[in-house]
Design an enzyme around this catalytic site. Sequence first.
Site, PDB file in Angstrom:
ATOM      1  N   HIS A   1      57.887  30.874  28.013  1.00  0.00           N
ATOM      2  CA  HIS A   1      57.886  29.551  27.392  1.00  0.00           C
ATOM      3  C   HIS A   1      57.713  29.669  25.863  1.00  0.00           C
ATOM      4  O   HIS A   1      58.519  29.134  25.093  1.00  0.00           O
ATOM      5  CB  HIS A   1      56.744  28.722  28.000  1.00  0.00           C
ATOM      6  CG  HIS A   1      56.660  27.321  27.480  1.00  0.00           C
ATOM      7  ND1 HIS A   1      57.226  26.242  28.120  1.00  0.00           N
ATOM      8  CD2 HIS A   1      56.081  26.813  26.365  1.00  0.00           C
ATOM      9  CE1 HIS A   1      57.006  25.136  27.426  1.00  0.00           C
ATOM     10  NE2 HIS A   1      56.299  25.454  26.359  1.00  0.00           N
ATOM     11  N   GLU A   2      56.681  30.370  25.453  1.00  0.00           N
ATOM     12  CA  GLU A   2      56.432  30.496  24.008  1.00  0.00           C
ATOM     13  C   GLU A   2      57.536  31.296  23.336  1.00  0.00           C
ATOM     14  O   GLU A   2      57.864  31.061  22.172  1.00  0.00           O
ATOM     15  CB  GLU A   2      55.058  31.112  23.749  1.00  0.00           C
ATOM     16  CG  GLU A   2      53.868  30.351  24.354  1.00  0.00           C
ATOM     17  CD  GLU A   2      53.837  28.867  24.007  1.00  0.00           C
ATOM     18  OE1 GLU A   2      54.344  28.495  22.931  1.00  0.00           O
ATOM     19  OE2 GLU A   2      53.331  28.067  24.828  1.00  0.00           O
TER      20      GLU A   2
ATOM     21  N   HIS B   1      60.188  28.902  22.231  1.00  0.00           N
ATOM     22  CA  HIS B   1      59.845  28.274  20.949  1.00  0.00           C
ATOM     23  C   HIS B   1      60.108  29.247  19.786  1.00  0.00           C
ATOM     24  O   HIS B   1      60.617  28.861  18.736  1.00  0.00           O
ATOM     25  CB  HIS B   1      58.364  27.883  20.939  1.00  0.00           C
ATOM     26  CG  HIS B   1      58.037  26.649  21.740  1.00  0.00           C
ATOM     27  ND1 HIS B   1      58.622  25.428  21.492  1.00  0.00           N
ATOM     28  CD2 HIS B   1      57.166  26.444  22.765  1.00  0.00           C
ATOM     29  CE1 HIS B   1      58.128  24.515  22.335  1.00  0.00           C
ATOM     30  NE2 HIS B   1      57.240  25.108  23.121  1.00  0.00           N
TER      31      HIS B   1
ATOM     32  N   GLU C   1      60.900  21.695  22.737  1.00  0.00           N
ATOM     33  CA  GLU C   1      60.526  21.867  24.142  1.00  0.00           C
ATOM     34  C   GLU C   1      61.752  22.191  24.997  1.00  0.00           C
ATOM     35  O   GLU C   1      61.644  22.907  25.994  1.00  0.00           O
ATOM     36  CB  GLU C   1      59.826  20.599  24.638  1.00  0.00           C
ATOM     37  CG  GLU C   1      58.994  20.796  25.877  1.00  0.00           C
ATOM     38  CD  GLU C   1      57.753  21.657  25.693  1.00  0.00           C
ATOM     39  OE1 GLU C   1      57.387  21.957  24.526  1.00  0.00           O
ATOM     40  OE2 GLU C   1      57.160  22.055  26.715  1.00  0.00           O
TER      41      GLU C   1
END
Lengths: 471, 471
Positions: free
Chosen positions: B233-234, B237, B263
């Site tokens: 997830h990170e 980003h 997101e």
Amino acid sequence: YMPRQGGGARGRQLATLGRIAQEKFIDPAVGKLLDELVSLTADLPYDDDTASLVRVTRRQYERSIKVSPDFVAEMYDHTAQIYDVWKEARPKADFGMVAPYLEKSVALSRRYANFFPDHEHIADPLIDSSDYGMSVSTVRPLFAQLREALVPLVREISDRPEIDDSCLKQHYPENKQREFGLKVLQAYGFDFERGRQDKTAHPFMIRFNTGDIRITTRYKDNDLSEGLFSTLHECGHALYEMGVNPDFDGTALGRGASSGVHESQSRLWENLVGRSRLFWEYYYPQLQEVFPEQLNDVSLDTFYAAINKVAPSLIRTDADEVTYNLHVMIRFDLALNLLEGTLAVADLAEAWHARYEADLGVRAPNDTNGVLQDVHWYSGLIGGSFQGYTLGNVMSATFFEAALKAEPRVLAQIKQGEFATLHRWLRTNVYHHGRKFTAAELVERVSGEPLSIDPYIAYLHKKYGELYDLG
Amino acid sequence: YMPRQGGGARGRQLATLGRIAQEKFIDPAVGKLLDELVSLTADLPYDDDTASLVRVTRRQYERSIKVSPDFVAEMYDHTAQIYDVWKEARPKADFGMVAPYLEKSVALSRRYANFFPDHEHIADPLIDSSDYGMSVSTVRPLFAQLREALVPLVREISDRPEIDDSCLKQHYPENKQREFGLKVLQAYGFDFERGRQDKTAHPFMIRFNTGDIRITTRYKDNDLSEGLFSTLHECGHALYEMGVNPDFDGTALGRGASSGVHESQSRLWENLVGRSRLFWEYYYPQLQEVFPEQLNDVSLDTFYAAINKVAPSLIRTDADEVTYNLHVMIRFDLALNLLEGTLAVADLAEAWHARYEADLGVRAPNDTNGVLQDVHWYSGLIGGSFQGYTLGNVMSATFFEAALKAEPRVLAQIKQGEFATLHRWLRTNVYHHGRKFTAAELVERVSGEPLSIDPYIAYLHKKYGELYDLG
């Protein structure tokens, strides 16, 4: 921990913040307010907190307004450039690559000094900016005396049998080194609510604020002393900052007094405590428990001698207590010669080798471990960055002697692994004051006398006289 | 990594820097210069870099000058206070403790909105500040459609046999989790010259500049999915920020476009890629090699089902792909009701429980995992911080579908553990633009249509239809 490509922008961010802080501080309105505060606090005693805050802030203001913002910007730019060139030149031993940049550093340092036209010596404003109140006329005679005492001591030691320090050069797993270091940090009184220890390429201490004071260290898995003593050294710096009156946080008083006084504390906890026999009478059995394979067959005497082995060498940061100051004085003298114009940058590398041969009897095979060795000359102005190391060594003995005089039980406590009394005395008499007093004032307050090399020389003679069985 | 006592001063430092930056930015001279630049760039195409820089900077300027510096200072103060109270209140499940502070947050949020008097809905300026161009009138209908599609899907899945995910709940040593995560980061194209991964209590991504973009994660040694999927997830980003045109660094364009688009990328790499069957066809054998004891007897089918198990739950951050948006919509709706004045803070905790029972069929035993669950309402203004999560989920499918249409070989490559084509397409069509385009413009450019929930719903139906064998 910064990724490799983060450096450029970080440099620009620091330069921007530095410039904005400088602009805000030198606003004439600040000067007017300070003038008012000076008269409002005129009747307060010298050591009153408020009076001291006004006095020290005004001193910094007076210094800051003399230096042009353009100069500051030019200096930041140049610093970023020369540092990058040095990083490339050093492993290549290519002093010629960095020499033109160093010439500019000399010119910038002279320009900085000339913002303070009433200086006696061209290096005085540079020394003053990190060791306020010190000058060439106070430092040079002190260093000359020290040299006179040290050179014969080094010679005497050289005539004795060499100490075997191979016990330190075994395999020491990093996690166990760290574990032992943390134990000593705890015992010294490092406050983990307000600080932490991390790993970096070069150990340092940094204060962000009174609640966030960090130290770093590095470990070599084939050399026990590297990680251990850099931990104790940086801990000394941190104990100082952690002891500064928290009311001073964010003000001109909320820091250690000077580069020299700071170094006196890192060296006190590293050497006068951490390399003392009493300390190891307590800790050596514990160290043996952590490293039974490496140390169970090594006696305390052998270990104590190994961590205090004196041997002329090429690298300042690896030097023993006795020869360390000779390294510092070489740099101090050469920087002064550059500023005075009696030494050209073109002749610096050879001047370095010549002094090492004369003072320490060693010559580096090339400039990597010669004139390119330390970062200092390649990361800012020159002429003010080395005297603090030796002033610190000298003062470490002064402060330690004063502490023992006031609290004689300190020695017996060290032998029990207890440091609270020593820590408390230093906190009360040195740390708490932050920047309220100058180095000279602190020395006078604790010892009742002006700064002198005598306690330090007495300490070295006693310790190394016993260790090397000198006459 | 900050020591416990460093927080207070860090907060003051951030507030000071925030205030200085705001003061400098809203200087009328800046407005005049921007006016000049607007006319100088009037003839340039909309997507020209310079024209975009002027357009976006001016938009931010217009927003900033409307908000009074006093308000900003008051908000910073309040934020620091409420956050500290929340940290204490949350483990005690004592919503009453923090309620008066939350009332002030609501009041401050309304005051902020009223700096923009032409808003249609009181929450619009708050939504606009993190998802520029979005408003209650665009988000509400989208969310209503989504809810209409999700609620029956959740119900259908609830009627199917529960998936057994016990294979994820074994003992997984942290260092091996980290090693596997780093391997996927490498494969995704995370640039370790410009970034690094560390551990924190709550995972996040932070951009300092184009050369220093960091992510954090956390590991649970009894739950494989925590560390693995927070890493992916990170990383999403970070890939976004690393792909922004480096020429934009330090300008208004040098960031991701909006909270929702950001997101969309974290969820794309975490879910659409990282929880896909194709991904695990390549990586599962490698994961089994890292954890042979735990996984050698677990089939790919079992593992794939476990990481995609759908089950209504109490905690948003642990929620599966299907129910996640229901958590977000509860928060979005309740915040709007608070701002509209149709819900009192005093009734919020019970309103929370009622919505969880109605939408998810679960009720938290107390407020710790109820209204006190997320930090968002207790760390700044309310009303603009949740819609981005669901907008991101919706857009993740839009962007992924567009990428597959342009580069059909992406799916076959994922099955080979290759991500370069997908990464390049996203970089070219989304990341590189930074903040040049709004979320709506980006969606239009890549899909040729306005934002729609259709690709996202189609994605969910296909994936979970197969997984749960739905009719």
